[in-house]
Motif scaffolding. Structure first.
Motif, mmCIF file in Angstrom:
data_model
loop_
_atom_site.group_PDB
_atom_site.id
_atom_site.type_symbol
_atom_site.label_atom_id
_atom_site.label_comp_id
_atom_site.label_asym_id
_atom_site.label_seq_id
_atom_site.Cartn_x
_atom_site.Cartn_y
_atom_site.Cartn_z
ATOM 1 N N GLU A 91 0.853 -1.193 0.000
ATOM 2 C CA GLU A 91 0.000 0.000 0.000
ATOM 3 C C GLU A 91 0.885 1.238 0.000
ATOM 4 O O GLU A 91 1.813 1.352 0.811
ATOM 5 C CB GLU A 91 -0.899 0.060 1.233
ATOM 6 C CG GLU A 91 -1.817 1.278 1.223
ATOM 7 C CD GLU A 91 -2.096 1.888 2.602
ATOM 8 O OE1 GLU A 91 -2.884 2.843 2.645
ATOM 9 O OE2 GLU A 91 -1.521 1.423 3.607
ATOM 10 N N LYS A 103 0.807 7.120 -4.615
ATOM 11 C CA LYS A 103 -0.419 6.447 -5.049
ATOM 12 C C LYS A 103 -1.049 7.215 -6.204
ATOM 13 O O LYS A 103 -0.993 8.444 -6.271
ATOM 14 C CB LYS A 103 -1.409 6.283 -3.897
ATOM 15 C CG LYS A 103 -1.952 7.588 -3.324
ATOM 16 C CD LYS A 103 -3.069 7.336 -2.321
ATOM 17 C CE LYS A 103 -2.550 6.768 -1.025
ATOM 18 N NZ LYS A 103 -3.612 6.580 -0.024
ATOM 19 N N LEU A 110 -5.277 -1.520 -1.017
ATOM 20 C CA LEU A 110 -4.222 -2.496 -0.762
ATOM 21 C C LEU A 110 -4.112 -3.433 -1.959
ATOM 22 O O LEU A 110 -5.082 -4.051 -2.370
ATOM 23 C CB LEU A 110 -4.550 -3.308 0.497
ATOM 24 C CG LEU A 110 -3.532 -4.373 0.922
ATOM 25 C CD1 LEU A 110 -2.263 -3.716 1.450
ATOM 26 C CD2 LEU A 110 -4.133 -5.293 1.978
#
Length: 212
Positions: A91, A103, A110
């Protein structure tokens, strides 16, 4: 990214995925959904996504973490039974949405997928700090300690935090692809729609859709 702009929140509201024009959800629990990732360049590459719009898994409650661990175990059992492989997870986490966590979508998710190759040696090529932690539940403390982090669970089920500043988007997808000799790690360039459809058919055919 505001909730009303979040593709994961929109997907929940509309009950279908814009890319394949139907639902791709293979698990729907009190607090999570699970679906095949866009750009799944390995088989059974799933995302576990909190229903609530939060920034990282460090924000989960103790009860939510218990629910999460059941979903993780479900995926690990599938990877072992059907692919004869261990599992890896990661993650890109940040407590605040403006943090540079690497991200692509600022809604906690996840990554979990079958894998027998440790990625630690590949990660170690980069100048990031690597710290062992006991369990994914430790992210509750980690997210406050570091603000941003990269969580990685290796094939031997040991857990790590990789600390960084300005980590590139999709970093561990790229590392995973490198370990497999692949170059199609960028899900924006290679959405691999056929793989999503194949994954959904696999779950339907084998009656693997998660039941609470």
């Amino acid at each position: 990214m505001e909730k009303n702009e979040c593709p994961f929140c929109k997907e929940q509201e509309k009950k279908y995925n814009d890319i394949i024009k139907k639902s791709r959800i293979i698990a729907d629990t009190d607090n999570f959904i699970v679906f095949p990732t866009t750009g799944g360049f390995v088989e059974n590459y799933q995302l576990i996504v909190p229903k609530k719009h939060i920034n990282c898994f460090g924000e989960l409650s103790v009860d939510q973490l218990k629910e999460l661990k059941k979903l993780i175990l479900w995926q690990k059992e599938i990877n072992k039974k059907y692919y004869n492989m261990q599992s890896s997870m990661f993650e890109h986490g940040a407590l605040y949405p403006n943090n540079s966590s690497g991200k692509s979508i600022v809604h906690a998710h996840l990554h979990i997928f079958p894998n027998n190759i440790s990625l630690l040696d590949f990660i170690s090529k980069y100048n990031f700090g690597i710290e062992c932690i006991n369990d994914i539940a430790d992210l509750r403390q980690i997210c406050n300690k570091y603000d941003s982090y990269l969580y990685y669970c290796d094939v031997d089920e040991k857990n790590y935090i990789i600390t960084h500043q300005g980590i590139p988007s999709q970093f561990l997808r790229k590392v995973l692809a490198e370990s497999l000799g692949k170059s199609n790690w960028n899900w924006r360039e290679y959405p691999l729609i056929d793989e999503i459809e194949r994954n959904l058919e696999f779950y339907r055919k084998n009656s693997l859709v998660y039941k609470k």
